[in-house]
Design a protein around this motif. Structure first.
Motif, mmCIF file in Angstrom:
data_model
loop_
_atom_site.group_PDB
_atom_site.id
_atom_site.type_symbol
_atom_site.label_atom_id
_atom_site.label_comp_id
_atom_site.label_asym_id
_atom_site.label_seq_id
_atom_site.Cartn_x
_atom_site.Cartn_y
_atom_site.Cartn_z
ATOM 1 N N ALA A 1 -11.324 -2.092 -16.003
ATOM 2 C CA ALA A 1 -10.283 -1.911 -17.021
ATOM 3 C C ALA A 1 -9.253 -0.890 -16.562
ATOM 4 C CB ALA A 1 -10.926 -1.484 -18.344
ATOM 5 N N ALA A 2 -9.715 0.228 -16.020
ATOM 6 C CA ALA A 2 -8.793 1.265 -15.550
ATOM 7 C C ALA A 2 -7.947 0.762 -14.382
ATOM 8 C CB ALA A 2 -9.574 2.506 -15.149
ATOM 9 N N ALA A 3 -8.564 -0.033 -13.497
ATOM 10 C CA ALA A 3 -7.826 -0.572 -12.352
ATOM 11 C C ALA A 3 -6.733 -1.527 -12.812
ATOM 12 C CB ALA A 3 -8.791 -1.288 -11.408
ATOM 13 N N ASN A 4 -7.054 -2.391 -13.779
ATOM 14 C CA ASN A 4 -6.047 -3.319 -14.302
ATOM 15 C C ASN A 4 -4.911 -2.581 -15.002
ATOM 16 O OD1 ASN A 4 -6.620 -6.142 -13.739
ATOM 17 N ND2 ASN A 4 -8.533 -5.856 -14.877
ATOM 18 N N LYS A 5 -5.240 -1.565 -15.770
ATOM 19 C CA LYS A 5 -4.207 -0.790 -16.467
ATOM 20 C C LYS A 5 -3.290 -0.071 -15.475
ATOM 21 C CE LYS A 5 -3.480 2.587 -20.168
ATOM 22 N NZ LYS A 5 -2.376 3.263 -19.459
ATOM 23 N N LEU A 6 -3.885 0.440 -14.434
ATOM 24 C CA LEU A 6 -3.116 1.140 -13.410
ATOM 25 C C LEU A 6 -2.079 0.211 -12.791
ATOM 26 C CD1 LEU A 6 -3.115 3.966 -11.998
ATOM 27 C CD2 LEU A 6 -4.593 2.957 -10.262
ATOM 28 N N LEU A 7 -2.488 -1.012 -12.481
ATOM 29 C CA LEU A 7 -1.563 -1.972 -11.879
ATOM 30 C C LEU A 7 -0.533 -2.460 -12.898
ATOM 31 C CD1 LEU A 7 -4.091 -4.000 -9.686
ATOM 32 C CD2 LEU A 7 -2.380 -2.348 -8.901
ATOM 33 N N ASP A 8 -0.960 -2.642 -14.142
ATOM 34 C CA ASP A 8 -0.008 -3.025 -15.194
ATOM 35 C C ASP A 8 1.088 -1.970 -15.329
ATOM 36 O OD1 ASP A 8 -1.316 -5.385 -15.829
ATOM 37 O OD2 ASP A 8 -2.503 -4.487 -17.442
ATOM 38 N N ASP A 9 0.656 -0.726 -15.427
ATOM 39 C CA ASP A 9 1.612 0.371 -15.621
ATOM 40 C C ASP A 9 2.552 0.543 -14.436
ATOM 41 O OD1 ASP A 9 0.361 0.813 -18.024
ATOM 42 O OD2 ASP A 9 -0.756 2.586 -17.366
ATOM 43 N N ALA A 10 2.080 0.145 -13.249
ATOM 44 C CA ALA A 10 2.909 0.280 -12.047
ATOM 45 C C ALA A 10 3.831 -0.918 -11.842
ATOM 46 C CB ALA A 10 2.008 0.461 -10.818
ATOM 47 N N GLY A 11 3.739 -1.899 -12.761
ATOM 48 C CA GLY A 11 4.646 -3.034 -12.688
ATOM 49 C C GLY A 11 4.192 -4.200 -11.852
ATOM 50 N N TRP A 12 2.927 -4.228 -11.483
ATOM 51 C CA TRP A 12 2.387 -5.353 -10.723
ATOM 52 C C TRP A 12 1.884 -6.398 -11.711
ATOM 53 C CZ3 TRP A 12 3.004 -5.567 -5.507
ATOM 54 C CH2 TRP A 12 3.336 -4.379 -4.859
ATOM 55 N N PHE B 1 0.803 -1.221 0.000
ATOM 56 C CA PHE B 1 0.000 0.000 0.000
ATOM 57 C C PHE B 1 0.836 1.271 0.000
ATOM 58 C CE2 PHE B 1 -3.502 -2.632 2.188
ATOM 59 C CZ PHE B 1 -3.976 -3.046 0.950
ATOM 60 N N SER B 2 2.152 1.120 0.125
ATOM 61 C CA SER B 2 3.014 2.282 -0.039
ATOM 62 C C SER B 2 2.992 2.763 -1.489
ATOM 63 C CB SER B 2 4.447 1.957 0.394
ATOM 64 O OG SER B 2 4.937 0.828 -0.320
ATOM 65 N N ASP B 3 2.492 1.910 -2.391
ATOM 66 C CA ASP B 3 2.304 2.294 -3.793
ATOM 67 C C ASP B 3 0.873 2.809 -3.960
ATOM 68 O OD1 ASP B 3 1.993 2.566 -6.514
ATOM 69 O OD2 ASP B 3 2.845 0.606 -7.012
ATOM 70 N N PRO B 4 0.679 4.118 -4.227
ATOM 71 C CA PRO B 4 -0.672 4.662 -4.362
ATOM 72 C C PRO B 4 -1.469 4.009 -5.484
ATOM 73 C CG PRO B 4 0.992 6.407 -4.546
ATOM 74 C CD PRO B 4 1.717 5.107 -4.387
ATOM 75 N N ALA B 5 -0.782 3.454 -6.484
ATOM 76 C CA ALA B 5 -1.486 2.803 -7.594
ATOM 77 C C ALA B 5 -2.297 1.611 -7.099
ATOM 78 C CB ALA B 5 -0.488 2.354 -8.661
ATOM 79 N N VAL B 6 -1.765 0.895 -6.110
ATOM 80 C CA VAL B 6 -2.477 -0.264 -5.565
ATOM 81 C C VAL B 6 -3.740 0.197 -4.846
ATOM 82 C CG1 VAL B 6 -2.347 -2.198 -3.948
ATOM 83 C CG2 VAL B 6 -0.361 -1.613 -5.360
ATOM 84 N N ARG B 7 -3.604 1.241 -4.037
ATOM 85 C CA ARG B 7 -4.755 1.738 -3.285
ATOM 86 C C ARG B 7 -5.838 2.258 -4.227
ATOM 87 N NH1 ARG B 7 -0.493 4.561 -0.613
ATOM 88 N NH2 ARG B 7 -1.518 6.599 -0.850
ATOM 89 N N LYS B 8 -5.431 2.975 -5.268
ATOM 90 C CA LYS B 8 -6.418 3.519 -6.212
ATOM 91 C C LYS B 8 -7.095 2.409 -7.002
ATOM 92 C CE LYS B 8 -7.130 6.960 -9.834
ATOM 93 N NZ LYS B 8 -6.532 8.061 -10.650
#
Length: 569
Positions: free
Chosen positions: A370-381, A315-322
């Protein structure tokens, strides 16, 4: 009248505290049977953030002033509510002076004095202790007993909204003589006082069995000799919301049951029995998922879930929380569990209207997998063979806890499915409400300790001004071993900019400027994904058709006027 006077005086209402039915004689209506499916664990609200403790204790210990069914401030132990117009608030807004009603007595017959008010402030702010309601005293510099019936509160700076300390059932007065040896780290050790506080309310504790049953009897020294109508109250705890509703609405075994968090269709069936009704009051309750911003790893020992233990590895990665927030369909949660008693929200402040932000509604109220998956993809998860995302050895696999309740477990199941669609796995855990909200510093299962990654519950604020509520997310309000695990900042959020704005709010006079700051603070919490607001909840409770005089409120204790309740003749 200037705008400052309008702001302060406009929140004050003069009430006549008469019930719907005449009170023929104190105690003439026998026993009132009450059922809380979340059992009460203490009668000291300063050692618990639980609503069940707030409501139970409010029958015994009282504040100087409270909030009525419309959210207006009215006097309880005070002669009147101080304002600029009556001279109770200084022109520079740095002091508020309360005049105590003459002749007030504690339930043990001793005199209630200004020294008890001063002591209450000292108790909640004592070094080495933890006070669950410390935000109520934010900005208080001193509390002085001018004379036995006069209390002067001085603030560190101008306080445009001074109805915080000693106002509302979350900030009652406790007796100095009873609690004088219970300061700081000794507070949780004073079992007799915490279980049976001496009070000024209509009832006193006769017997307290924690997490089970409380027997109240009339306080013979209550200031109104004609009230209460009930001679006693039996408050039974435990079970579940559905069985509590049934005990009032179908079997008629109980007179009142709080917090009917039951599926709408189930309640509708029960109501057909014709023995009771549901009263729903909207205030500021929001069902939310808190995100633990610290590391809950058991290997950290005493540093677990504290700032000293370091940030959460995922959760230190804001992308995960969003991404977690984007993946949730709030409308489905409302439809399945709340019906007309709920509304989807992305705000932690859902009311009054003047304070409600719409800034994040466009993206937040709509599920977007879709936006949630893209966010995590872009953040390297990246997803592994098991479908769960991971990065640098950290998997998006979390423990998600809440209290035991059918609606909450159904919500957990829905959220688990939604998060599975973005490669996030959760283990679901439910804990007895009496333990989860109990505040026992020795228990590993309280919502204050937050020994999990995510936790869900409802919280709200007293009255119609959210200033003390917004102070709860300041850095120094995080529970920790140093505070006996008391504190309101469950996510362990710490943002100097947030603290700065919250402090500015406490000094801001104009209503429109205060509203703008509350919206900014609300939006900061939403956009930093400190938590995920889900549902703006009404407060539905079940009442027997024989009980009259009830004035439901969402702005204070639901039993704020229990002295006026009576049984229909």
């Amino acid at each position: 009248m200037n705008r400052t006077t309008m702001l302060l005086a406009g929140t004050v209402a003069a009430l006549t505290m008469a019930g719907s039915a005449a009170h023929a004689e104190r105690g003439s209506d026998g026993n009132l049977k009450v059922l809380f499916w979340q059992a009460v664990s203490t009668m000291n609200i300063y050692l618990s953030g639980g609503t069940k403790e707030q409501y139970a204790s409010s029958m015994v210990i009282e504040p100087l002033a409270g909030f009525d069914e419309k959210g207006n401030v009215y006097p309880r132990l005070a002669v009147e509510v101080p304002t600029l117009e009556n001279g109770g608030i200084s022109k520079d807004l740095t002091t508020i002076t309360w005049k105590i009603k003459p002749g007030l007595k504690w339930s043990d017959g001793s005199a209630f004095t200004a020294d008890d008010v001063v002591f209450t402030w000292q108790y909640c702010t004592a070094d080495g202790g933890g006070c669950a309601q410390k935000a109520k005293f934010e900005g208080v510099k001193t509390v002085e007993a001018v004379d036995p019936t006069t209390v002067k509160v001085t603030f560190t700076a101008a306080k445009p909204y001074p109805y915080t300390a000693f106002v509302g059932s979350l900030s009652p007065i406790i007796q100095k003589a009873q609690f004088k040896d219970c300061l700081g780290i000794k507070a949780p050790e004073c079992t007799a006082a915490n279980f049976g506080p001496i009070g000024t309310g209509p009832f006193k504790v006769k017997e307290f069995k924690p997490n089970d049953v409380i027997t109240f009897v009339v306080n013979d020294n209550y200031r109104d000799p004609a009230k209460p109508s009930f001679a006693s109250v039996t408050l039974k705890g435990g079970g579940d919301a559905a069985s509590a509703a049934r005990a009032v609405l179908e079997t008629g075994e109980y007179d009142y049951a709080w917090n009917m968090q039951v599926e709408p269709e189930v309640l509708a069936t029960m109501l057909k029995a014709g023995k009771g009704t549901i009263k729903t009051a909207f205030g500021s309750q929001v069902e939310r998922i808190n995100i633990n911003l610290t590391n809950p790893d058991p290997k950290l020992g005493d540093k677990r879930s504290t700032k000293e233990g370091g940030p959460h590895p995922a959760f230190s990665d804001p992308a995960v929380r969003k991404a977690l927030a984007l993946a949730i369909d709030r409308d489905i949660i409302v439809e399945a569990g709340y019906g007309a008693a709920g509304k989807a929200t992305c705000n932690i402040v859902p009311g009054p209207d003047a304070y409600v932000s719409t800034k994040n509604d466009a993206w937040c109220l709509k599920q977007d997998i879709a936006a949630a998956n893209k966010l995590l993809d872009d953040a390297g998860w990246k997803k592994g063979g098991d479908g769960i995302r991971a990065k640098n050895g950290v998997k998006l696999s979390f423990l998600y806890q809440t209290s035991t309740n059918s609606v909450r477990q159904a919500t957990q199941a829905l959220v688990k499915d939604m998060w599975a669609q973005i490669g996030v796995s959760v283990e679901l855990r439910n804990i007895s409400a009496s333990v989860f909200f109990g505040g026992d510093p020795a228990s590993p299962d309280t919502f204050q300790k937050f020994y999990a990654d995510l936790e869900m519950y409802t919280n709200n604020f007293d009255g119609t001004d959210p200033e003390p509520y917004m102070a709860q997310w300041m850095c120094d309000k995080a529970p920790s071993p140093k505070t006996g695990w008391q504190g309101e900042n469950m996510p362990r959020y710490c943002n100097p900019e947030y603290d700065k704005l919250a402090t500015e709010l406490s000094k801001t006079v104009k209503l429109e400027d205060r509203a703008a700051l509350v919206k900014k603070l609300n939006d900061m919490l939403t956009e930093d994904f400190v938590h995920i607001p889900l549902v703006y909840r009404g407060q539905p409770s079940a009442f027997s058709n024989s009980i009259v005089g009830v004035k439901s409120t969402g702005w204070d204790s639901e039993v704020w006027n229990i002295a006026d309740w009576s049984r229909k003749k």
